[in-house]
Design a protein around this motif. Sequence first.
Motif, PDB file in Angstrom:
ATOM      1  N   ARG A 243       1.003  13.743  -2.087  1.00  0.00           N
ATOM      2  CA  ARG A 243       1.383  12.341  -1.947  1.00  0.00           C
ATOM      3  C   ARG A 243       0.720  11.465  -2.992  1.00  0.00           C
ATOM      4  NH1 ARG A 243       4.249  11.276   2.790  1.00  0.00           N
ATOM      5  NH2 ARG A 243       4.660   9.299   1.730  1.00  0.00           N
TER       6      ARG A 243
ATOM      7  N   LEU B 193      -1.451   7.372   6.100  1.00  0.00           N
ATOM      8  CA  LEU B 193      -0.470   7.152   5.043  1.00  0.00           C
ATOM      9  C   LEU B 193       0.474   6.000   5.372  1.00  0.00           C
ATOM     10  CD1 LEU B 193       0.581  10.724   3.891  1.00  0.00           C
ATOM     11  CD2 LEU B 193      -0.750   9.056   2.632  1.00  0.00           C
ATOM     12  N   ALA B 194       0.862   5.873   6.630  1.00  0.00           N
ATOM     13  CA  ALA B 194       1.898   4.908   6.983  1.00  0.00           C
ATOM     14  C   ALA B 194       1.369   3.582   7.486  1.00  0.00           C
ATOM     15  CB  ALA B 194       2.815   5.521   8.061  1.00  0.00           C
ATOM     16  N   ARG B 195       0.113   3.508   7.919  1.00  0.00           N
ATOM     17  CA  ARG B 195      -0.357   2.306   8.598  1.00  0.00           C
ATOM     18  C   ARG B 195      -1.646   1.724   8.022  1.00  0.00           C
ATOM     19  NH1 ARG B 195       4.054   2.498  10.011  1.00  0.00           N
ATOM     20  NH2 ARG B 195       4.955   2.491  12.110  1.00  0.00           N
ATOM     21  N   THR B 196      -2.113   2.235   6.906  1.00  0.00           N
ATOM     22  CA  THR B 196      -3.358   1.698   6.343  1.00  0.00           C
ATOM     23  C   THR B 196      -3.160   1.303   4.883  1.00  0.00           C
ATOM     24  OG1 THR B 196      -4.199   3.847   5.564  1.00  0.00           O
ATOM     25  CG2 THR B 196      -4.708   3.218   7.843  1.00  0.00           C
ATOM     26  N   ARG B 197      -4.032   0.419   4.420  1.00  0.00           N
ATOM     27  CA  ARG B 197      -3.984  -0.007   3.026  1.00  0.00           C
ATOM     28  C   ARG B 197      -4.296   1.159   2.092  1.00  0.00           C
ATOM     29  NH1 ARG B 197      -4.602  -4.534  -0.401  1.00  0.00           N
ATOM     30  NH2 ARG B 197      -4.377  -3.644  -2.502  1.00  0.00           N
TER      31      ARG B 197
ATOM     32  N   GLY C  51      -3.617   4.291   2.588  1.00  0.00           N
ATOM     33  CA  GLY C  51      -2.421   5.120   2.504  1.00  0.00           C
ATOM     34  C   GLY C  51      -1.368   4.521   1.597  1.00  0.00           C
ATOM     35  N   PHE C  52      -1.222   3.205   1.661  1.00  0.00           N
ATOM     36  CA  PHE C  52      -0.261   2.534   0.779  1.00  0.00           C
ATOM     37  C   PHE C  52      -0.678   2.687  -0.687  1.00  0.00           C
ATOM     38  CE2 PHE C  52       0.909  -1.224  -1.690  1.00  0.00           C
ATOM     39  CZ  PHE C  52       2.297  -1.202  -1.558  1.00  0.00           C
ATOM     40  N   ASP C  53      -1.964   2.480  -0.961  1.00  0.00           N
ATOM     41  CA  ASP C  53      -2.446   2.629  -2.331  1.00  0.00           C
ATOM     42  C   ASP C  53      -2.267   4.064  -2.817  1.00  0.00           C
ATOM     43  OD1 ASP C  53      -3.159  -0.019  -2.348  1.00  0.00           O
ATOM     44  OD2 ASP C  53      -5.293   0.331  -1.989  1.00  0.00           O
TER      45      ASP C  53
ATOM     46  N   ARG D  66       0.017   6.284  -1.814  1.00  0.00           N
ATOM     47  CA  ARG D  66       1.432   6.548  -2.097  1.00  0.00           C
ATOM     48  C   ARG D  66       1.899   5.798  -3.339  1.00  0.00           C
ATOM     49  NH1 ARG D  66       4.312   4.263   1.556  1.00  0.00           N
ATOM     50  NH2 ARG D  66       2.668   3.376   2.871  1.00  0.00           N
ATOM     51  N   ALA D  67       1.415   4.569  -3.504  1.00  0.00           N
ATOM     52  CA  ALA D  67       1.813   3.775  -4.674  1.00  0.00           C
ATOM     53  C   ALA D  67       1.310   4.416  -5.963  1.00  0.00           C
ATOM     54  CB  ALA D  67       1.273   2.356  -4.544  1.00  0.00           C
TER      55      ALA D  67
END
Length: 388
Positions: free
Chosen positions: A92, A231-235, A237-239, A241-242
């Motif tokens: 990821r 991955l889906a609910r935390t900052r 995880g967003f960073d 994936r980004a």
Amino acid sequence: MSGAQPPPATRAPGTRAPRIDVRRLGLALAAPLLAVLVAFVVTTIILVVAKDPVGAVWSQLFKAPLPRQIVAIVNAATVFYLSAIAVAIGFRMNLFNIGVDGQYRVAAFAAAVFAGQGWLPGWLNILAALVVAMLAGGLWAGIAGLLKVGRGVSEVISTIMLNSIATFLVSFLLSRVAVRVEGSNAVNTKPLAEGSRVPGISVDGLIATPSKVYGLVFLAVVVGILYWFVLARTRFGFDLRATGRSETAAVASGVKVKRMVLTSMAISGGAAGLVGMPLLFGQDYAYGDTFQSGLGFAGIAIALLGRNNPIGIGFAALLWAYLDAQGNGLQINAGVSDRLVLVIQGVIVLSVVIAYELVRRAGIRMEQRRVASQLAARPVPATEGSPA
């Protein structure tokens, strides 16, 4: 009135109530179905060319497993799932952690040595050993992370090399701390005390078998839930994936990519450290030269098969374990090598990768046509001063 639902008439003009996207659902189902069909056809062709009995092979593979085999499938899938989640964390982030095999070896050895000392009572010893395993796996994976961010070394090369180093290092250390098993050539660490063993879960009430499911099957469930939540609910995880999708965009949005790389590799290694725990605490009760190998490489294939999705990985792990269990009877019942299962597994992985790519491209083309048709059907209002 406060809390009341707005009447239907207040809905903005032109909007619709949410409904199931049949097209997207169809594409999601098309990929795995196409992959299974391709794998079946390709494997059948291989069997025909090799002059093996096609009917007998498929009859054995599609035969309903025995009760004891069902338990073996669940136990194997538990270990495969943990390995695949460790790989998926790196995927990821667009990192190819090929070193899960070495990371779980180092972690299992460290946990076995720690837990074998019995410094803590019962479950405290087990929990502490799990932490030791995660730290050992994370630190070993962190070496590859440091080499990547510090010297630009590809994580593929470094993790492969670290696998080899881990194998020989653990073998050397095992020879220093091992306890010889009487009447056997096996070499193991000090066996765990009875209070530090996780009891299995009896399923005799569901299926008639004395075999038990690993007690640490719940560890895999917890890891899967945490993987999804982070991955889906935390900052973070967003960073993660980004950064995996576009490193340039992540840098522009303020993400510290080097820190993310190092952190992701450490977390992936920490998850890899848990791979051998169901075997250590639920089956072998020591680490030795007969400890199961190859789990890291199976995790790579299963993560690809499950598309890095926690639920998809679960089904992929069960399929992988099912093929392993059914493949044991190929030589006896079909007269072919049980290695045929490895061929089938490889074909399935390739089929899934190709099928998902074909379906993805088809989806993009369909979406482009849909958007183009909507734009063409929408009238363009004339604005004052605009060119004719």
